[in-house]
Design a protein around this motif. Structure first.
Motif, mmCIF file in Angstrom:
data_model
loop_
_atom_site.group_PDB
_atom_site.id
_atom_site.type_symbol
_atom_site.label_atom_id
_atom_site.label_comp_id
_atom_site.label_asym_id
_atom_site.label_seq_id
_atom_site.Cartn_x
_atom_site.Cartn_y
_atom_site.Cartn_z
ATOM 1 N N ASP A 161 29.105 27.150 3.222
ATOM 2 C CA ASP A 161 30.276 27.648 3.636
ATOM 3 C C ASP A 161 30.329 29.076 3.663
ATOM 4 N N SER A 162 31.634 29.644 4.152
ATOM 5 C CA SER A 162 31.754 31.292 3.808
ATOM 6 C C SER A 162 31.775 31.629 2.519
ATOM 7 N N ASP A 163 32.018 30.973 1.597
ATOM 8 C CA ASP A 163 31.968 31.278 0.115
ATOM 9 C C ASP A 163 30.553 31.318 -0.767
ATOM 10 N N GLY A 164 29.670 30.503 0.071
ATOM 11 C CA GLY A 164 28.389 30.449 -0.488
ATOM 12 C C GLY A 164 28.087 29.016 -1.143
ATOM 13 N N GLN A 165 29.103 28.082 -0.943
ATOM 14 C CA GLN A 165 29.336 26.908 -1.642
ATOM 15 C C GLN A 165 28.532 25.930 -0.684
ATOM 16 N N LEU A 166 27.754 25.192 -1.757
ATOM 17 C CA LEU A 166 26.716 23.927 -0.874
ATOM 18 C C LEU A 166 27.751 22.954 -0.336
ATOM 19 N N ILE A 167 27.749 22.620 0.750
ATOM 20 C CA ILE A 167 28.484 21.483 1.500
ATOM 21 C C ILE A 167 27.711 20.495 2.247
ATOM 22 N N GLY A 168 26.433 20.575 2.512
ATOM 23 C CA GLY A 168 25.410 19.652 3.056
ATOM 24 C C GLY A 168 24.049 19.891 3.014
ATOM 25 N N THR A 169 23.267 19.145 3.534
ATOM 26 C CA THR A 169 21.652 19.376 3.392
ATOM 27 C C THR A 169 21.074 18.697 4.628
ATOM 28 N N MET A 170 19.973 19.085 5.211
ATOM 29 C CA MET A 170 19.336 18.126 6.110
ATOM 30 C C MET A 170 17.781 18.633 6.001
ATOM 31 N N SER A 171 17.122 17.721 6.493
ATOM 32 C CA SER A 171 15.538 17.972 6.605
ATOM 33 C C SER A 171 15.270 18.772 7.886
ATOM 34 N N LEU A 172 14.045 19.464 8.037
ATOM 35 C CA LEU A 172 13.734 20.381 9.083
ATOM 36 C C LEU A 172 13.400 19.202 10.145
ATOM 37 N N ARG A 173 13.116 17.931 10.039
ATOM 38 C CA ARG A 173 12.818 17.028 11.003
ATOM 39 C C ARG A 173 14.140 16.405 11.594
ATOM 40 N N GLN A 174 15.301 16.381 10.859
ATOM 41 C CA GLN A 174 16.563 16.091 11.494
ATOM 42 C C GLN A 174 16.926 17.275 12.224
ATOM 43 N N LEU A 175 16.557 18.414 12.080
ATOM 44 C CA LEU A 175 17.219 19.502 12.692
ATOM 45 C C LEU A 175 16.257 19.558 13.891
ATOM 46 N N MET A 176 14.945 19.331 14.201
ATOM 47 C CA MET A 176 14.162 19.399 15.064
ATOM 48 C C MET A 176 14.699 18.360 16.388
ATOM 49 N N VAL A 177 14.918 17.211 15.753
ATOM 50 C CA VAL A 177 15.205 16.125 16.703
ATOM 51 C C VAL A 177 16.520 16.191 17.318
ATOM 52 N N ALA A 178 17.437 16.863 16.645
ATOM 53 C CA ALA A 178 18.890 17.044 17.171
ATOM 54 C C ALA A 178 19.031 17.755 18.320
ATOM 55 N N ARG A 179 20.154 17.640 19.157
ATOM 56 C CA ARG A 179 20.332 18.263 20.239
ATOM 57 C C ARG A 179 20.913 19.600 20.138
#
Length: 332
Positions: free
Chosen positions: A185-203
């Motif tokens: 987020d804007s404060d540098g806090q970790l709010i989530g994660t995803m794999s590169l594969r998830q990113l590549m197949v997403a719209r």
């Protein structure tokens, strides 16, 4: 192809033959080294460094490699060997190696240097690199902060998939791993994660916040390394994000670094089980005198324990002869 011990010794002999010449063929050496894995070069280099007569050849060998390859090879050497190498190099040469090393390995080497050498190198670094190095080097040994790297791919909350892909392309060359991405987020806090594969197949127009995994497994900078290794092994993670006291993400511990910790702990437990304490180079490479010094105290104690045990048995010899079953109670 991985080299066995015999092949490594043959390669070492070939390299030494060429390096000791008055005018070594750098082209020939470069081609030979280009075909050799960095880990194998590191093993050869370590053997050379241990021999004072071969140390100049070891430095010449390192000089033939590109700065990036030399830094990679240096990362395979134990701390003492790294110090031996950088002790023979000037500040500009050491600075080039530090710039090419991963942030975690850079901090480890930096902590081994003398205070004067650290200050001299810090003065010549860019502000951002200097602050990152000082921060990583400040974490206590044995904690997650001491083994983490700050070279990871982060994505800002609210980005679209296409924007995130652009971010990956920009930061991938310097990242330790690109297969796991972290949403901040804007404060540098970790709010989530995803794999590169998830990113590549997403719209392409999708928002990363809508497809990310929100239940993130993480660790604190001051958590013990052993706990970090157990978490990575338990959940089979490629990398474990590290957060500070304010929940801001500050780095990742990669799978290979976690497994190095697990191996180190297993080796230490094995040494303790043998009553010899921790050995720097392993049982197969340690000197006989060192093994003797580490074992002799326990051996002497066991000798006296055996004498007292034998005296006890002798004292009750008649009773034991009459009631043989008592022997089992005495021993157990």
């Amino acid at each position: 192809m991985a080299l066995n011990d015999e092949s490594l010794q043959e390669l070492k002999a070939e390299l030494l033959d060429e390096l000791v010449k008055e005018v070594p063929s750098k082209t020939l050496l470069s081609l030979r080294l280009a075909e050799t894995r960095s880990a194998d070069i590191g093993e050869i280099l370590e053997e050379m460094i241990e021999d004072d007569e071969e140390l100049p050849a070891a430095l010449s060998l390192l000089d033939i490699l590109s700065a990036e390859r030399a830094a990679n090879v240096l990362g395979y050497l134990p701390g003492e060997s790294q110090l031996e190498v950088v002790g023979k190099l000037d500040d500009s040469q050491v600075l080039k190696l530090l710039e090419e090393m991963g942030s975690d390995e850079r901090a480890d080497l930096f902590n081994l240097l003398s205070e004067d050498r650290r200050e001299a190198l810090l003065r010549r670094m860019a502000h951002r690199e200097r602050e990152d190095l000082k921060r990583l080097a400040s974490y206590e040994e044995g904690t997650a902060g001491a083994i983490m790297t700050s070279d990871y791919v982060s994505i800002a909350s609210g980005m679209t998939v296409s924007q995130a892909m652009m971010r990956v392309r920009q930061t991938a060359p310097d990242a330790e791993t690109v297969y796991q991405l972290y949403i901040l987020d804007s404060d540098g806090q970790l709010i989530g994660t995803m794999s590169l594969r998830q990113l590549m197949v997403a719209r392409p127009g999708a928002i990363v916040d809508d497809i990310m995994i929100k239940d993130v497994i993480s660790t604190r900078v001051d958590d013990a390394q052993e706990d970090v290794a157990r978490i990575v092994a338990k959940y089979d993670l490629l990398a474990l994000p590290v957060i500070d006291v304010d929940d801001r993400m500050v780095g990742i511990v990669t799978h290979d670094d976690a497994m190095d910790v697990a191996e180190s702990e297993a080796t230490e437990d094995f040494h303790k089980g043998m009553s010899i304490g921790q050995l720097e180079d392993g049982v197969s490479r340690v000197r006989l005198w060192s093994l003797y010094r580490k074992r002799v105290t326990w051996l002497v104690l066991l000798v006296f324990a055996n004498l007292f045990s034998g005296a006890g048995i002798a004292y009750f010899e008649e009773t034991i002869a009459a009631q043989v079953a008592l022997v089992f109670f005495y021993r157990y």
